[in-house]
Design an enzyme around this catalytic site. Structure first.
Site: not given
Ligand code: DON
Length: 559
Positions: A98, A370, A388, A390, A412, A441-442, A462-463
């Site tokens: 990340r 992403t 991603t 973002n 984020d 993050s998700s 997709g967040g």
């Protein structure tokens, strides 16, 4: 839309990797190694790398780099991501590549001065992690030479590829956001391309040549690093060449849980995905949602409630090097029972946010735009990798000399406490900005194990909708007994606690279902952009079955 496989083989033997062939129907089946991802090219590349004797890691590196060329709006070298990895007899591992906050960042860098944006321009950019992630995967487990793995991406950048409808839409709608570097690379004299046009990226090819020759150092040191720092700073950002040189990936342990006889390996913080999915799976069993018929009103009400309850604790999480992360508490029997006691079959529950004074947090510990692709081979080696920038094209900053699109992952973080971010998430203290920290993050790459072997690999962009989508595809395969394609295409619900509403797949559920959910007290909004899931599983016949989400473009194939 089933392409006869003989035709695919014929094409493969006669055309080069850059042709848009080899995508198979959904689901695609194979015996050796299969992939599902956002581009048909991934299937060709996986088959090619596997035929050369490459393993799932080699295939991952080659696909990851190729997607950085063909889908730069979300999978570029200037982004970051996570992968869950299973290789041979090693336990499942997590690589976290990340983006990190630059050294000069501060917790109040966006909230004190509202003109400073965490979405557009240089200040939105975190130090990218994709090249380091792929390089470290290769160093640890790769079989084929690095240069061989960079080759497909290099060829696509030099010789070009035919842009798709999705590419054109994603690119043209971001025109105003692009730095001059981006306008020069992705438009023809200021005009958008049209589907079927060929895009060559000679600047990106130069960056890939350096990456091929020098490994990760070719990106984090020298001309590419200098170009990124210079381009970010010219757009108001703070990344330096020192930040680039200091970037490091880290290896983490997955979160594990049991569900209906399967062991599920989930993404830990800095993603919130694993914690939320673990809680959601447990609550489906506790509330006996699993006994309701698939896609019935009761079941969809139950899944919405389970998601709402499980998302409630998300704002307590952050980068594990900086935040306490009450994972044990949020997934404890006692906490889940407290949530479950609020549940009613005929009425949506009212839940308050967790307060800082909540006794839950005082409990001792009991013992993380992403895309995603998944690769699984016959022996259970697998990678689930989500990557991603973002937002689409991230910050809009594209490095001027090498044409690298740069993320806006700083958004984020908790940039404006109490205010929803671009995904409607209200974030917590554990996720405030700090130098060297990764934003919460998700992203939820996930592996499923049965009898000691990985039998499913999946994930999604997709967040926060990633979390609910991965959870529901898992649930559909393991509980509803859908095949991977049925599970991915099935309608989904999404609830993220705040805002207090259920989002449903537009045009996929009957209006009667929507009315019935409203009658139970849910605010319901139909949305078009439910997250797209990509997955591969080993089915009961021992075949590898791969599928991409028909909500967007994709490819599934292999051999
Ligand atoms: O890490 C996260 O949770 C977000 N940056 C992911 C963004 C995303 O999935 C957008 N995709 N469509």
């Amino acid at each position: 839309m089933r392409n006869p496989r003989s035709l695919v083989k014929f094409f493969l033997s006669t055309v080069t990797l850059i042709s848009v062939t080899g995508a198979q129907a959904v689901p695609a089946e194979g015996q050796k190694m299969m992939v599902a991802g956002p581009s048909p090219l991934s299937a060709d590349i996986v088959r090619d790398i596997s035929s050369k004797g490459g393993n799932v890691i080699d295939a991952t590196v080659a696909v990851g780099l190729a997607l950085a060329v063909t889908t730069p709006y979300y999978a570029g070298l200037g982004g970051g991501g996570f992968a869950l990895v299973k290789v041979k007899d090693k336990p499942v591992e997590v690589i976290d590549f990340r983006e990190v906050a630059p050294k000069a960042s501060t917790p109040t860098m966006y909230s004190e001065d509202k003109s400073k944006s965490s979405v557009d321009g240089g200040l939105a950019v975190g130090v990218p992690g994709v090249p380091a992630g792929l390089w470290d995967l290769h160093k640890k487990y790769g079989k084929l030479p690095w240069k061989t793995l960079v080759q497909p991406a290099l060829k696509l950048a030099r010789e070009g590829f035919l842009v798709s409808g999705e590419w054109v839409e994603n690119t043209s709608e971001n025109y105003e956001r692009f730095s001059a570097g981006g306008k020069a690379v992705f438009f023809k004299n200021g005009k958008p391309l049209v589907p079927g046009d060929r895009l060559k990226q000679p600047k990106l090819a130069k960056a890939l040549e350096l990456l091929a020759a020098k490994g990760a150092k070719g990106f984090y040191e020298g001309a590419v690093a200098a170009d990124i720092a210079k381009s970010v700073q010219a757009s108001g950002g703070i990344i330096t060449t020192e930040d680039m040189k200091n970037y490091k990936t880290r290896w983490l342990k997955p979160i594990q849980t049991q569900f209906l006889g399967f062991t599920i390996h989930l993404m830990p913080p800095p993603s919130s995905g694993g914690v939320v999915i673990k809680s959601a799976l447990a609550l489906t069993e506790k509330l006996k949602v699993t006994e309701k018929p698939p896609l019935s009103i009761d079941e969809l009400h139950g899944l919405s409630e389970v998601l709402k309850m499980s998302f409630r604790g998300r704002d307590q999480l952050g980068d594990p090097d900086f935040a306490k992360n009450p994972i044990a508490q949020l997934t404890s029997e006692q906490y889940l029972q407290t949530l479950a006691s609020q549940f009613k079959w005929n009425r949506a529950s009212m839940l308050e946010p967790i307060k800082e004074s909540d006794p839950l947090l005082a409990q001792p510990e009991e013992s993380a735009e992403t895309t995603h692709f998944s690769i699984l081979d016959q022996t259970g080696n697998s990678v689930a990798l989500t990557v991603t920038l973002n937002g689409d094209y991230g910050s809009g900053v594209v490095s001027s000399d090498f044409g690298i699109a740069l993320n806006n992952e700083m958004d984020d973080f908790t940039t404006n406490p109490g205010q929803p971010n671009m995904f409607g998430l209200i974030q917590g203290k554990a996720n405030e900005v700090a130098p060297g920290k990764r934003p919460l993050s998700s992203m939820s790459p996930t592996l499923v194990e049965k009898d000691g072997q990985i039998v499913m690999s999946l994930g999604s962009p997709g967040g926060p909708r990633i979390i609910s989508s991965v959870f529901q595809v898992l649930y559909r395969v393991l509980s509803s007994k859908f095949d991977i394609d049925q599970a991915i295409q099935a309608p989904r619900v999404h609830h993220q606690f705040q805002p207090p509403m259920v989002f449903t797949d537009a045009k996929k559920l009957s209006p009667d279902v929507i009315l019935a959910l409203r009658a139970r007290g849910h605010k319901v909004e139909e949305i078009r952009n439910v997250a797209k899931v990509y997955g591969v599983r080993k089915n009961e016949k021992g075949w590898l079955e791969a599928a991409f989400d028909s909500r967007g473009e994709g490819g599934a194939g292999g051999h």
